[in-house]
Design a protein around this motif. Sequence first.
Motif, PDB file in Angstrom:
ATOM      1  N   ALA A  53       0.830  -1.207   0.000  1.00 54.87           N
ATOM      2  CA  ALA A  53       0.000   0.000   0.000  1.00 54.87           C
ATOM      3  C   ALA A  53       0.862   1.254   0.000  1.00 54.87           C
ATOM      4  CB  ALA A  53      -0.925  -0.004   1.214  1.00 54.87           C
ATOM      5  N   LYS A  54       1.956   1.222   0.749  1.00 54.55           N
ATOM      6  CA  LYS A  54       2.871   2.369   0.747  1.00 54.55           C
ATOM      7  C   LYS A  54       3.480   2.576  -0.632  1.00 54.55           C
ATOM      8  CE  LYS A  54       7.254   4.032   2.611  1.00 54.55           C
ATOM      9  NZ  LYS A  54       8.438   3.711   3.449  1.00 54.55           N
ATOM     10  N   ALA A  55       3.927   1.488  -1.246  1.00 54.09           N
ATOM     11  CA  ALA A  55       4.551   1.587  -2.568  1.00 54.09           C
ATOM     12  C   ALA A  55       3.580   2.140  -3.606  1.00 54.09           C
ATOM     13  CB  ALA A  55       5.066   0.218  -2.998  1.00 54.09           C
ATOM     14  N   ALA A  56       2.296   1.808  -3.460  1.00 55.71           N
ATOM     15  CA  ALA A  56       1.285   2.257  -4.421  1.00 55.71           C
ATOM     16  C   ALA A  56       0.603   3.550  -3.984  1.00 55.71           C
ATOM     17  CB  ALA A  56       0.237   1.159  -4.605  1.00 55.71           C
ATOM     18  N   ASP A  57       1.033   4.108  -2.853  1.00 61.17           N
ATOM     19  CA  ASP A  57       0.454   5.324  -2.289  1.00 61.17           C
ATOM     20  C   ASP A  57      -1.040   5.162  -2.040  1.00 61.17           C
ATOM     21  OD1 ASP A  57       0.462   7.887  -1.249  1.00 61.17           O
ATOM     22  OD2 ASP A  57       0.098   8.846  -3.193  1.00 61.17           O
ATOM     23  N   ARG A  58      -1.397   4.052  -1.414  1.00 58.13           N
ATOM     24  CA  ARG A  58      -2.775   3.787  -1.044  1.00 58.13           C
ATOM     25  C   ARG A  58      -2.962   4.010   0.459  1.00 58.13           C
ATOM     26  NH1 ARG A  58      -4.562   5.134  -5.122  1.00 58.13           N
ATOM     27  NH2 ARG A  58      -6.604   4.188  -4.686  1.00 58.13           N
ATOM     28  N   ALA A  59      -4.192   3.995   0.926  1.00 57.98           N
ATOM     29  CA  ALA A  59      -4.496   4.300   2.324  1.00 57.98           C
ATOM     30  C   ALA A  59      -3.897   3.259   3.261  1.00 57.98           C
ATOM     31  CB  ALA A  59      -6.007   4.371   2.529  1.00 57.98           C
TER      32      ALA A  59
END
Length: 331
Positions: A53-59
Amino acid sequence: MPSKYRLFDRSKLTLLPLAERNSLLETDIVQEPVFREKVHPSFIKIAEDLAAAKAADRARILMLGAHVLRSGMQKYLFSLMEEGLINCIAVNGACAIHDFELAIHGSTTECVSTYISNGQFGLWQETGLLNDIVSDGVKTGMGFGEAVGKYIVEETLPHSDISLFAKAYELNIPITVHVGIGYDIVHEHPNCDGGAIGKASYADFLIFAAQLESLEGGVVMNFGSAIMAPEIYLKALSMVRNAARVSEAVDNKSICHFATLVCDLHDLPEEVNSEAPKNSAQYYFRPWKTMLVRTVADGGRSYYVRGFHADTIPELWTAVRRLYSNQQQAG
């Protein structure tokens, strides 16, 4: 027209300084992060989900009850925040009170049975400053959490270094406070402005809902909040799915594929991907049916870990640190 019913006269109240209160917890409750030898398998999966999620800039959303702070888990959370693995935090009003009392006085938590007997429970001068902070913040357009974090940082309170609100403010991470009027001790105080609290907390709800707009591919974690967390999450998720539905045909937006984690003390069965029967008391444990079943039914994943916060949060932190260490060694 004023109400036809009599209101309690708050001018009759006597507030005492925190120095006269026998607090049950002090700053020494805050623990330094220490690796755990054993980690629940679900934390390994959630650590991987958080990294993705961090790598994809997700919540990467953390929801928590006040006992997380009372368990001294602040520095574990600070580490996860600094690593970028948490980008939104949702709490109840009690979290704000415990955090603020620790920051300003170095102690928190009173013996309810002692102070309710003489009517002094909750009526402490310094704690009531929260009402003024929130009222002032509303005037400049801030929500509850931002106003409190800003005050703790800018006033350099004596123990701001262990404040979750201060850390969130410094890292530009929204910390949203979801208040039920009459739930918190500061609502007893003569300076409590219900309108300001309502406006500030509703602003935080909208901030929280905006964070859920990037939940596809993200993670929502709930540590110890049986009512606030599942309820605001449910309503906010419905709002963002409703808004996304309009644009779904255009850019294929959806909010279905994400992970949820619940950590609590309820003794749930091994399989939590289906609801408890309605004739079972477990059916009414909202985090199970709301966060682990209904809202992930269209493609999400859910995990439940039973345990005390003093164990589950260090295990999550350990799983994250080990994952990063393995990635660095492999790279």
